[in-house]
Design an enzyme around this catalytic site. Structure first.
Site, PDB file in Angstrom:
ATOM      1  N   LYS A   1       0.981  -1.379  -0.029  1.00 47.91           N
ATOM      2  CA  LYS A   1       0.214   0.251  -0.219  1.00 47.91           C
ATOM      3  C   LYS A   1       0.883   1.501   0.286  1.00 47.91           C
ATOM      4  O   LYS A   1       2.008   1.340   0.433  1.00 47.91           O
ATOM      5  CB  LYS A   1      -1.280   0.171   1.404  1.00 47.91           C
ATOM      6  CG  LYS A   1      -2.175   1.112   1.475  1.00 47.91           C
ATOM      7  CD  LYS A   1      -3.215   0.769   0.839  1.00 47.91           C
ATOM      8  CE  LYS A   1      -4.054   1.772   0.739  1.00 47.91           C
ATOM      9  NZ  LYS A   1      -4.115   2.935  -0.126  1.00 47.91           N
TER      10      LYS A   1
ATOM     11  N   ASP B   1      -0.439  10.990  -2.500  1.00 48.50           N
ATOM     12  CA  ASP B   1       0.361  11.778  -2.458  1.00 48.50           C
ATOM     13  C   ASP B   1       0.536  13.690  -2.694  1.00 48.50           C
ATOM     14  O   ASP B   1      -0.731  13.937  -3.498  1.00 48.50           O
ATOM     15  CB  ASP B   1       1.735  11.274  -1.866  1.00 48.50           C
ATOM     16  CG  ASP B   1       2.840  11.327  -1.150  1.00 48.50           C
ATOM     17  OD1 ASP B   1       2.378  11.511   0.446  1.00 48.50           O
ATOM     18  OD2 ASP B   1       3.666  11.594  -1.964  1.00 48.50           O
TER      19      ASP B   1
ATOM     20  N   THR C   1      -5.126  12.179   6.984  1.00 49.62           N
ATOM     21  CA  THR C   1      -3.275  12.603   7.482  1.00 49.62           C
ATOM     22  C   THR C   1      -3.214  13.639   8.107  1.00 49.62           C
ATOM     23  O   THR C   1      -2.697  13.224   9.648  1.00 49.62           O
ATOM     24  CB  THR C   1      -2.673  12.986   6.109  1.00 49.62           C
ATOM     25  OG1 THR C   1      -2.738  11.818   5.123  1.00 49.62           O
ATOM     26  CG2 THR C   1      -1.220  12.476   6.379  1.00 49.62           C
TER      27      THR C   1
ATOM     28  N   LYS D   1       5.120   2.320  -2.893  1.00 46.56           N
ATOM     29  CA  LYS D   1       5.290   4.065  -3.340  1.00 46.56           C
ATOM     30  C   LYS D   1       5.184   3.403  -4.999  1.00 46.56           C
ATOM     31  O   LYS D   1       5.551   2.701  -5.607  1.00 46.56           O
ATOM     32  CB  LYS D   1       6.278   4.414  -2.831  1.00 46.56           C
ATOM     33  CG  LYS D   1       5.574   6.133  -2.294  1.00 46.56           C
ATOM     34  CD  LYS D   1       4.767   6.489  -1.264  1.00 46.56           C
ATOM     35  CE  LYS D   1       4.549   7.577  -1.335  1.00 46.56           C
ATOM     36  NZ  LYS D   1       3.718   7.760   0.107  1.00 46.56           N
TER      37      LYS D   1
ATOM     38  N   LYS E   1       4.954   2.008   7.879  1.00 41.20           N
ATOM     39  CA  LYS E   1       3.939   3.037   8.186  1.00 41.20           C
ATOM     40  C   LYS E   1       2.701   1.677   8.535  1.00 41.20           C
ATOM     41  O   LYS E   1       2.146   2.196  10.088  1.00 41.20           O
ATOM     42  CB  LYS E   1       3.990   4.048   7.621  1.00 41.20           C
ATOM     43  CG  LYS E   1       2.844   5.356   8.414  1.00 41.20           C
ATOM     44  CD  LYS E   1       2.682   5.779   6.985  1.00 41.20           C
ATOM     45  CE  LYS E   1       4.334   6.803   5.835  1.00 41.20           C
ATOM     46  NZ  LYS E   1       3.861   7.642   5.347  1.00 41.20           N
TER      47      LYS E   1
ATOM     48  N   ASN F   1      -2.885  19.657   0.926  1.00 39.88           N
ATOM     49  CA  ASN F   1      -4.224  19.009   1.879  1.00 39.88           C
ATOM     50  C   ASN F   1      -3.173  18.816   3.769  1.00 39.88           C
ATOM     51  O   ASN F   1      -4.339  18.704   3.752  1.00 39.88           O
ATOM     52  CB  ASN F   1      -4.118  17.710   1.137  1.00 39.88           C
ATOM     53  CG  ASN F   1      -4.885  16.085   1.920  1.00 39.88           C
ATOM     54  OD1 ASN F   1      -4.441  16.424   2.865  1.00 39.88           O
ATOM     55  ND2 ASN F   1      -5.673  16.007   1.324  1.00 39.88           N
TER      56      ASN F   1
HETATM   57  P1  NAD Z   1       0.133  18.442  -1.602  1.00 38.82           P
HETATM   58  O1  NAD Z   1       0.777  18.159  -3.230  1.00 38.82           O
HETATM   59  O2  NAD Z   1      -1.571  18.645  -1.376  1.00 38.82           O
HETATM   60  O3  NAD Z   1       0.936  19.986  -0.655  1.00 38.82           O
HETATM   61  C1  NAD Z   1       1.913  20.223  -0.569  1.00 38.82           C
HETATM   62  C2  NAD Z   1       2.541  21.425  -0.503  1.00 38.82           C
HETATM   63  O4  NAD Z   1       4.057  21.420  -0.524  1.00 38.82           O
HETATM   64  C3  NAD Z   1       1.907  22.479  -1.293  1.00 38.82           C
HETATM   65  O5  NAD Z   1       0.937  23.751  -0.046  1.00 38.82           O
HETATM   66  C4  NAD Z   1       3.334  23.398  -2.021  1.00 38.82           C
HETATM   67  O6  NAD Z   1       2.894  24.485  -1.752  1.00 38.82           O
HETATM   68  C5  NAD Z   1       4.553  23.274  -0.834  1.00 38.82           C
HETATM   69  N1  NAD Z   1       5.620  22.807  -1.083  1.00 38.82           N
HETATM   70  C6  NAD Z   1       6.237  21.823  -2.540  1.00 38.82           C
HETATM   71  N2  NAD Z   1       7.678  22.153  -2.543  1.00 38.82           N
HETATM   72  C7  NAD Z   1       7.660  22.790  -1.631  1.00 38.82           C
HETATM   73  C8  NAD Z   1       9.170  23.418  -1.063  1.00 38.82           C
HETATM   74  N3  NAD Z   1      10.061  22.644  -1.519  1.00 38.82           N
HETATM   75  N4  NAD Z   1       9.407  23.781   0.024  1.00 38.82           N
HETATM   76  C9  NAD Z   1       8.130  24.497   0.691  1.00 38.82           C
HETATM   77  N5  NAD Z   1       7.202  24.238   0.497  1.00 38.82           N
HETATM   78  C10 NAD Z   1       6.797  22.969  -0.598  1.00 38.82           C
HETATM   79  O7  NAD Z   1       0.767  17.361  -0.630  1.00 38.82           O
HETATM   80  P2  NAD Z   1       0.274  16.917   0.243  1.00 38.82           P
HETATM   81  O8  NAD Z   1      -0.284  15.685   0.612  1.00 38.82           O
HETATM   82  O9  NAD Z   1      -0.460  17.684   1.446  1.00 38.82           O
HETATM   83  O10 NAD Z   1       1.658  15.664   1.275  1.00 38.82           O
HETATM   84  C11 NAD Z   1       2.770  16.820   1.756  1.00 38.82           C
HETATM   85  C12 NAD Z   1       3.743  15.500   2.276  1.00 38.82           C
HETATM   86  O11 NAD Z   1       2.567  14.915   3.408  1.00 38.82           O
HETATM   87  C13 NAD Z   1       4.532  15.312   1.682  1.00 38.82           C
HETATM   88  O12 NAD Z   1       5.477  14.626   2.011  1.00 38.82           O
HETATM   89  C14 NAD Z   1       3.290  13.371   1.718  1.00 38.82           C
HETATM   90  O13 NAD Z   1       4.502  12.156   0.989  1.00 38.82           O
HETATM   91  C15 NAD Z   1       3.020  13.508   3.256  1.00 38.82           C
HETATM   92  N6  NAD Z   1       2.344  12.727   3.293  1.00 38.82           N
HETATM   93  C16 NAD Z   1       1.042  13.003   2.677  1.00 38.82           C
HETATM   94  C17 NAD Z   1      -0.417  12.089   2.955  1.00 38.82           C
HETATM   95  C18 NAD Z   1      -1.638  12.274   1.980  1.00 38.82           C
HETATM   96  O14 NAD Z   1      -2.271  12.113   2.348  1.00 38.82           O
HETATM   97  N7  NAD Z   1      -1.901  12.970   1.192  1.00 38.82           N
HETATM   98  C19 NAD Z   1      -0.003  10.725   3.549  1.00 38.82           C
HETATM   99  C20 NAD Z   1       1.020  10.577   4.532  1.00 38.82           C
HETATM  100  C21 NAD Z   1       1.933  12.010   4.094  1.00 38.82           C
END
Ligand code: NAD
Length: 422
Positions: free
Chosen positions: A64, A140, A184, A100, A88, A215
């Site tokens: 997953k 993601d 998350t 992934k 995780k 998100n």
């Molecule tokens: P998203 O695409 O919704 O948002 C990403 C955010 O990060 C945006 O605001 C973007 O502008 C910002 N960003 C991108 N590059 C950047 C940088 N260099 N410096 C500062 N900000 C930056 O993504 P998300 O789903 O919110 O995921 C964010 C993190 O959480 C990732 O590392 C992802 O792997 C992790 N994550 C997400 C989920 C999920 O369910 N979406 C689950 C577990 C972990």
């Protein structure tokens, strides 16, 4: 990234009684797939994008893990992310292994129709390697529920069936789970409540900075704001905003979302007028109680770790702290709640979505939130207890806990001690 991720796990070997077979088994990913995805552009030309899917270990169940769209995606990054997913899922005690996927693409350069063609093309390329009982993708960075809906649809077209459990994070109207979008962030919020309790701190008035307002960043900000935390800084890829009296995440989201509707909706935070601006580097170094990296990996490194002033770091992003930074933060006495614990609410609700799809019976939002809260609080306490008993960091304790579960599954198929004893 992958080597650095493995070093985090290897620290846990000193505190777990696991067989050499387990260490051998966890050295390499089980399956690695690299694909080329041709996409017809709106102007008639053809572009080919590189995509990946890595299934790291499936001893505990089908693998997953999310799918990331980003220009820095490569095999090393996807392998590290699949490795983390293995632990995780074990940490949350879900019946899954880790995987992934990702596509090397800057989505800002594509129209929405091109993104749809790319998403469907990715599923065309990997359809034989995924499925409800094999490997289940999810969203993601830069992928969302609409993209999951396209992918689920494409999978069904290829397989000539309806298999909603093949992909999670879908729109609710296509079999998604209530509460998945915010899961998350919500899971991280439950973790923070436990961490604050454990350290004898207060939620009300607790000062917070959040890097990344997507998100995860938005949803955790909203829940923390509602429970009385003071969010002084938020940022995105272009930079951040700062307000000493505290920011209201909903007001800010409304303003940037209303301002424009790009591929993923919204303008950058730095476009907000009458707001003090700061860089992402400055945000990380603010004097706050809680720092939440919720964007990309490798943000807290050997170069800036010494300047971090937070009391707690809650890793909502995957891999935001490097191996070198970790030991500096530990020496400074900062509690780092590791990614594999802090952001596991997303995959936990993805698991609930899969269960609901398989049973064709759907739960209420209260039911989803109640169950995710129980898992997050229990596993925080388990990890905290191990870290206190063994006097190790929360990260190493989380690996000890998860590794024990993965090891039990591997060892129950027999170990070299077992086979050589008779
Ligand atoms: P998203 O695409 O919704 O948002 C990403 C955010 O990060 C945006 O605001 C973007 O502008 C910002 N960003 C991108 N590059 C950047 C940088 N260099 N410096 C500062 N900000 C930056 O993504 P998300 O789903 O919110 O995921 C964010 C993190 O959480 C990732 O590392 C992802 O792997 C992790 N994550 C997400 C989920 C999920 O369910 N979406 C689950 C577990 C972990």
């Amino acid at each position: 990234m992958f080597e650095s991720a493995k070093r985090q796990m290897e620290l846990a070997y000193n505190y777990s009684k696991i067989s050499e077979d387990v260490k051998e088994k966890l050295k390499y990913p089980k399956r690695v797939l690299q694909v080329a995805i041709p996409v017809r552009r709106d102007n008639g030309s053809l572009s080919v994008f590189k995509g990946y899917r890595v299934q790291y270990d499936d001893t505990r169940g089908p693998t997953k893990g999310g799918i990331r769209y980003h220009q820095s995606v490569d095999l090393d990054e996807v392998t590290a992310l699949a490795f983390w997913m293995t632990f995780k899922c074990a940490l949350a005690n879900l019946p899954f292994g880790g995987a992934k996927g990702g596509i090397c693409v800057n989505t800002k350069e594509l129209s929405l129709l091109e993104i749809e063609r790319l998403s469907r093309g990715y599923i065309d390329a990997i359809a034989d390697f995924i499925g409800p009982d094999i490997d289940i993708p999810a969203p993601d960075m830069y992928t969302n529920s609409m993209i999951m809906g396209w992918m689920s649809d494409q999978y069904d077209i290829i397989k000539r069936t309806k298999a909603p459990a093949a992909i999670t994070g879908k729109p609710v109207s296509l079999g998604g789970s209530l509460g998945r979008t915010e899961a998350t962030g919500r899971g991280g919020y439950y973790i923070i409540r436990e961490a604050v309790k454990a350290l004898g701190m207060k939620m009300k008035g607790g000062v917070v900075a959040i890097q990344g307002f997507g998100n995860v960043g938005y949803n955790i900000a909203r829940l923390m704001y509602e429970s009385g935390f003071k969010i002084v800084a938020l940022s995105d890829v272009e930079g951040g905003i700062y307000k000493e009296e505290g920011l209201n995440p909903d007001e800010i989201k409304m303003t940037i979302d209303k301002a424009d509707a790009g591929a993923y909706g919204g303008k950058s935070l730095v476009s907000l007028k009458n707001m003090k601006k700061l860089t992402n580097t400055e945000l990380l170094e603010l004097p706050v109680d809680i720092l939440i990296p919720a964007a990309l990996e490798n943000q807290i490194t050997g170069k800036n770790a010494d300047k971090i002033q937070a009391k707690i770091i809650v890793e909502m992003a995957n891999g935001p702290t490097t191996f070198e930074a970790d030991s500096i933060l530990n020496k400074k006495g900062i509690m780092v709640v590791p990614d594999i614990l802090a952001n596991s609410g997303g995959v936990t609700v993805s698991y609930f979505e899969w269960v609901q799809n398989k049973s064709a019976y759907y739960w209420s939002l209260d039911e989803v939130n109640r169950r995710v809260k129980a898992i997050m609080a229990d596993e925080f306490r388990n990890v905290y207890q191990i870290s206190q008993e063994k006097k190790i960091s929360m990260r190493t304790a989380a690996y000890v806990h998860a590794l024990n579960r993965v090891a039990q599954a591997i060892e129950s198929k027999g170990t070299r001690e077992y086979f050589t004893s008779r």
